[in-house]
Design a protein around this motif. Structure first.
Motif, PDB file in Angstrom:
ATOM      1  N   PHE A   2       0.829  -1.203   0.000  1.00  0.00           N
ATOM      2  CA  PHE A   2       0.000   0.000   0.000  1.00  0.00           C
ATOM      3  C   PHE A   2       0.866   1.256   0.000  1.00  0.00           C
ATOM      4  O   PHE A   2       0.497   2.272  -0.578  1.00  0.00           O
ATOM      5  CB  PHE A   2      -0.926  -0.007   1.218  1.00  0.00           C
ATOM      6  CG  PHE A   2      -2.024  -1.024   1.111  1.00  0.00           C
ATOM      7  CD1 PHE A   2      -2.988  -0.907   0.126  1.00  0.00           C
ATOM      8  CD2 PHE A   2      -2.070  -2.105   1.977  1.00  0.00           C
ATOM      9  CE1 PHE A   2      -3.996  -1.847   0.003  1.00  0.00           C
ATOM     10  CE2 PHE A   2      -3.072  -3.052   1.864  1.00  0.00           C
ATOM     11  CZ  PHE A   2      -4.044  -2.926   0.885  1.00  0.00           C
ATOM     12  N   ARG A   3       2.012   1.166   0.653  1.00  0.00           N
ATOM     13  CA  ARG A   3       2.901   2.323   0.690  1.00  0.00           C
ATOM     14  C   ARG A   3       3.415   2.638  -0.711  1.00  0.00           C
ATOM     15  O   ARG A   3       3.525   3.803  -1.097  1.00  0.00           O
ATOM     16  CB  ARG A   3       4.077   2.032   1.625  1.00  0.00           C
ATOM     17  CG  ARG A   3       4.979   3.231   1.780  1.00  0.00           C
ATOM     18  CD  ARG A   3       6.003   2.986   2.882  1.00  0.00           C
ATOM     19  NE  ARG A   3       5.363   2.912   4.182  1.00  0.00           N
ATOM     20  CZ  ARG A   3       5.982   2.556   5.300  1.00  0.00           C
ATOM     21  NH1 ARG A   3       7.256   2.230   5.263  1.00  0.00           N
ATOM     22  NH2 ARG A   3       5.348   2.530   6.442  1.00  0.00           N
ATOM     23  N   ALA A   4       3.726   1.600  -1.482  1.00  0.00           N
ATOM     24  CA  ALA A   4       4.205   1.814  -2.849  1.00  0.00           C
ATOM     25  C   ALA A   4       3.107   2.462  -3.695  1.00  0.00           C
ATOM     26  O   ALA A   4       3.375   3.380  -4.490  1.00  0.00           O
ATOM     27  CB  ALA A   4       4.638   0.487  -3.464  1.00  0.00           C
ATOM     28  N   ALA A   6       0.646   4.310  -2.582  1.00  0.00           N
ATOM     29  CA  ALA A   6       0.468   5.678  -2.100  1.00  0.00           C
ATOM     30  C   ALA A   6       1.569   6.584  -2.648  1.00  0.00           C
ATOM     31  O   ALA A   6       1.306   7.719  -3.048  1.00  0.00           O
ATOM     32  CB  ALA A   6       0.470   5.693  -0.574  1.00  0.00           C
ATOM     33  N   ASP A   7       2.804   6.074  -2.657  1.00  0.00           N
ATOM     34  CA  ASP A   7       3.911   6.872  -3.191  1.00  0.00           C
ATOM     35  C   ASP A   7       3.705   7.162  -4.670  1.00  0.00           C
ATOM     36  O   ASP A   7       3.954   8.276  -5.134  1.00  0.00           O
ATOM     37  CB  ASP A   7       5.242   6.138  -2.990  1.00  0.00           C
ATOM     38  CG  ASP A   7       5.685   6.184  -1.531  1.00  0.00           C
ATOM     39  OD1 ASP A   7       5.191   7.067  -0.797  1.00  0.00           O
ATOM     40  OD2 ASP A   7       6.516   5.352  -1.147  1.00  0.00           O
ATOM     41  N   ARG A  10       1.037   9.750  -5.062  1.00  0.00           N
ATOM     42  CA  ARG A  10       1.542  11.057  -4.636  1.00  0.00           C
ATOM     43  C   ARG A  10       2.413  11.659  -5.726  1.00  0.00           C
ATOM     44  O   ARG A  10       2.349  12.855  -6.006  1.00  0.00           O
ATOM     45  CB  ARG A  10       2.339  10.901  -3.337  1.00  0.00           C
ATOM     46  CG  ARG A  10       2.582  12.219  -2.645  1.00  0.00           C
ATOM     47  CD  ARG A  10       3.266  12.005  -1.299  1.00  0.00           C
ATOM     48  NE  ARG A  10       2.464  11.166  -0.427  1.00  0.00           N
ATOM     49  CZ  ARG A  10       2.911  10.044   0.153  1.00  0.00           C
ATOM     50  NH1 ARG A  10       4.140   9.647  -0.051  1.00  0.00           N
ATOM     51  NH2 ARG A  10       2.120   9.351   0.932  1.00  0.00           N
TER      52      ARG A  10
END
Length: 41
Positions: A2-4, A6-7, A10
């Motif tokens: 999920f962080r990937a 989100a990045d 962004r």
């Protein structure tokens, strides 16, 4: 994972914001320069 995602979102959002605001910044600079030049004369 999920962080990937989100990045990535962004990064894409930042690029879109830059492209969208660039014309307005250029217009503001043009009109700002014109108004400053008008005041000098």
């Amino acid at each position: 994972m999920f962080r990937a995602i989100a990045d990535a979102l962004r990064t894409v959002g930042g690029a879109i914001a830059t492209v969208v605001t660039l014309p307005f910044r250029l217009l503001a600079r043009l009109f700002g320069g014109a108004s400053h030049a008008g005041r000098r004369v």
